[in-house]
Design a protein around this motif. Structure first.
Motif, mmCIF file in Angstrom:
data_model
loop_
_atom_site.group_PDB
_atom_site.id
_atom_site.type_symbol
_atom_site.label_atom_id
_atom_site.label_comp_id
_atom_site.label_asym_id
_atom_site.label_seq_id
_atom_site.Cartn_x
_atom_site.Cartn_y
_atom_site.Cartn_z
ATOM 1 N N ALA A 248 0.805 -1.220 0.000
ATOM 2 C CA ALA A 248 0.000 0.000 0.000
ATOM 3 C C ALA A 248 0.839 1.271 0.000
ATOM 4 C CB ALA A 248 -0.937 0.003 1.209
ATOM 5 N N ASP A 249 2.079 1.201 0.447
ATOM 6 C CA ASP A 249 2.948 2.377 0.440
ATOM 7 C C ASP A 249 3.629 2.585 -0.901
ATOM 8 O OD1 ASP A 249 4.629 0.207 0.517
ATOM 9 O OD2 ASP A 249 5.646 0.761 2.382
ATOM 10 N N GLY A 250 3.306 1.745 -1.895
ATOM 11 C CA GLY A 250 3.893 1.867 -3.212
ATOM 12 C C GLY A 250 5.250 1.217 -3.360
ATOM 13 N N GLU A 251 5.707 0.528 -2.332
ATOM 14 C CA GLU A 251 6.986 -0.165 -2.391
ATOM 15 C C GLU A 251 6.830 -1.520 -3.080
ATOM 16 O OE1 GLU A 251 10.068 0.914 -1.421
ATOM 17 O OE2 GLU A 251 9.051 2.853 -1.159
ATOM 18 N N VAL A 252 7.876 -1.906 -3.814
ATOM 19 C CA VAL A 252 7.924 -3.229 -4.439
ATOM 20 C C VAL A 252 8.710 -4.139 -3.511
ATOM 21 C CG1 VAL A 252 8.603 -4.571 -6.454
ATOM 22 C CG2 VAL A 252 7.844 -2.184 -6.726
#
Length: 599
Positions: A248-252
């Motif tokens: 959800a934080d946009g991290e892969v």
């Protein structure tokens, strides 16, 4: 973009424009078109640039049919949705068109047709920053309606379908602690038909996947995942070695047993669309047997008392001869006093399979006044396991396998005839329950037979014996214990399924409306049948991917004692609830439509 919007009358202009107010930092409610905080046209254009032009308005043929139900295009649509691959290739459509009195498939406003992980990151960041309802779709097979939501941004994974074989795979961070093994990596939008073709037909291996070939790989694995041969190879999620997931934080993040192990565990049965968007999965490849086979027969009892006797005979035969890694798929108990067997086997030759069934054949032959058996010449067949999913001319000619009939469709777009009823269906009711193997013990078998007989008076019951792991090898059981699945699956001999559906239809389309009155009558009958089974299995769980939309105690039913651990994973990786699906982990905190935080 505004000019494009003007050509789509069912998409409000407000979908492209925003009020003056800026989005709040606290996600207490998600925004809809026209509300304060809805992204401006410039913001949408920026998302389009970040995704290399892969953002578009969803053009829904179902909405067009509402406006012009008598159009020839509308008639063609309701015919075309019987092809599951036609549905898979359209972002506005889902495999189930609606569930009467539960949900209706409604298209998102915008779709990002992802082709690479960066597209998914951009969509996640945009949805989080602008407080949008976010939906993820791969195969679109969700019975719960989680593959769609109105007024949302859809991340459509279908284009991320690359498949890569590995001869010696070791998960990232596990070097030195894990032995290399054969594996396959697949994109988050891949379907099982293409994966079976790559792994089995082309490479001579076996990957545990789903029985329905048009189901998405990522969704099935995250739901736990059963296939025809799960009694031998276990859950699909047990074969997951590693996943690339956008949180959800946009991290892969790369999740496996050594890196982000709790997220990895949660992805193995915690349910799709709740913990992140899986962009790539790597699954263990098993050794492929020489042959797979099938048994198809129908036994008709000539009286109601004889049918009750037949149920007891079949349960005893299953307990003694079939509850082992060789056998899978279904035994159906019909209201017309018939037992329909549609089973598969592995690890046996055709002659060995025939020998297994001979005692039951002999017992039935001794009571010709009570039973009639359809043992056709092809009742027990076998084929090369490597060609099991291959659309050979003979299989197509005999009707064993069907293909996508659209011009130019890939030859790997195949499906089993028995699964075509799911394409474009309208669900009336659906319930499931795991039946403990203890019920097959002699002292409890009569009570189970009575319950199944009583249930069959109301509605047919399907015993999916491959979806209960009792009788599976120790390795398969150990793998299942290391997933988020309800532990009830380990001790179950079968998953009992009671369901009913209608042909393609859609609310608001004149001439193609669902039969609501029929649906409600059938739903009541299914409820009465399920109540009979609950008398002998009152505390057993249900399979989250094939369950009642109205499941009253879904947390316990889907995950049992594992739910608390899943909640902790959700809180760690999605504390603000960006990912929200019906009866998904953490969905208690949101309204039914996923737009308003409740607490």
């Amino acid at each position: 973009m505004l000019r494009i919007a003007a050509t789509l009358p069912w998409v409000p202009l407000s979908a492209w424009t925003a009020a003056d107010a800026q989005p709040s930092t606290a996600t207490l409610a998600r925004v809809r078109p026209g509300e304060p905080g809805w992204p401006s046209a410039a913001a949408w254009q920026q998302l389009s640039r970040r995704t290399n032009g892969r953002l578009s308005v969803i053009d829904s043929p179902l909405m067009a049919c509402r406006a012009t139900p008598a159009a020839a295009e509308c008639a063609r649509l309701f015919s075309a949705v019987k092809n599951p691959y036609f549905i898979s290739d359209h972002p506005a459509l889902t495999q189930t068109l609606c569930w009467v009195d539960a949900w209706t498939s409604m298209p998102s406003i915008f779709v990002v047709a992802a082709r690479e992980t960066g597209d998914v990151v951009a969509a996640v960041d945009f949805a989080r920053e602008h407080r949008l309802r976010l939906v993820v779709r791969s195969g679109g097979h969700s019975y719960q309606g989680t593959s769609n939501a109105p007024d949302s941004l859809l991340v459509w994974m279908r284009g991320m379908n690359a498949i890569e074989m590995h001869d010696a795979f070791v998960a990232a961070g596990c070097e030195g602690s894990a032995a290399p093994q054969r594996a396959v990596s697949v994109g988050g939008g891949a379907l099982w038909a293409q994966v079976y073709d790559a792994v089995s037909t082309q490479a001579g291996g076996y990957v545990q996947g789903g029985g329905c070939l048009s189901v998405g790989v990522a969704g099935l694995v995250q739901s736990g995942g059963f296939g025809s041969f799960s009694k031998r190879y276990g859950l699909a999620s047990s074969s997951l070695l590693e996943a690339e997931v956008v949180t959800a934080d946009g991290e892969v993040r790369i999740a496996n047993a050594c890196t982000h192990p709790e997220l990895f565990w949660g992805l193995k049965g915690g349910g799709g669309g709740s913990l992140g968007i899986v962009t790539r999965l790597t699954l263990r490849v098993h050794e492929l047997p020489d042959d797979f086979g099938a048994v198809n027969l129908t036994i008709r009892a000539k009286s109601t008392p004889a049918f009750r006797t037949l149920i007891g005979m079949v349960l005893g035969f299953y307990a003694e001869a079939l509850m082992n890694p060789h056998w899978g798929e279904q035994i159906r108990l019909r209201r017309n006093n018939t037992v329909q067997v549609s089973m598969v086997f592995q690890g046996l030759t055709r002659s060995q399979a025939q020998a297994v069934w001979q005692p039951l054949r002999d017992a039935l032959a001794q009571a010709p006044d009570d039973f009639e058996v359809d043992f056709a010449p092809l009742a027990i067949i076998s084929t090369s396991a490597r060609e099991f999913w291959s659309p050979t001319l003979m299989k197509r000619a005999l009707g064993f396998l069907r293909t996508d009939d659209r011009p130019g469709a890939p030859k790997t777009n195949v499906f089993w005839p028995g699964d075509q009823g799911q394409a474009g269906q309208v669900l009336h009711a659906f319930q499931s329950a795991w039946l403990p193997a203890a019920l097959l013990q002699p002292e409890q078998r009569d009570a189970l037979a009575d319950a199944l007989f009583a249930a069959s008076r109301h509605w047919p019951v399907s015993l999916h014996v491959n979806k209960g792991l009792a009788g599976a090898p120790d390795e398969a059981l150990a793998g299942a214990r290391d997933t988020a699945m309800n532990p009830d699956v380990i001790d179950a001999f079968a998953l009992a399924i009671l369901g009913t559906e209608g042909p393609p239809a859609y609310p608001g389309v004149a001439g193609h409306e669902p039969d609501v009155a029929l649906a409600r009558r059938q739903a009541e009958a299914v409820g009465r049948a399920a109540a009979e089974l609950r008398r002998v299995a009152p505390d057993t769980g249900a399979y989250l991917a094939e369950s009642n939309f109205f499941e009253p105690n879904w947390q316990q039913a889907f995950w049992g004692a594992n739910h608390a651990r899943l909640q902790a994973v959700k809180l760690r990786y999605d504390p603000d609830g960006l990912f929200c699906v019906h009866h998904g982990v953490g969905s208690e905190a949101w309204s039914a439509d996923g737009f308003t935080r409740l607490a």
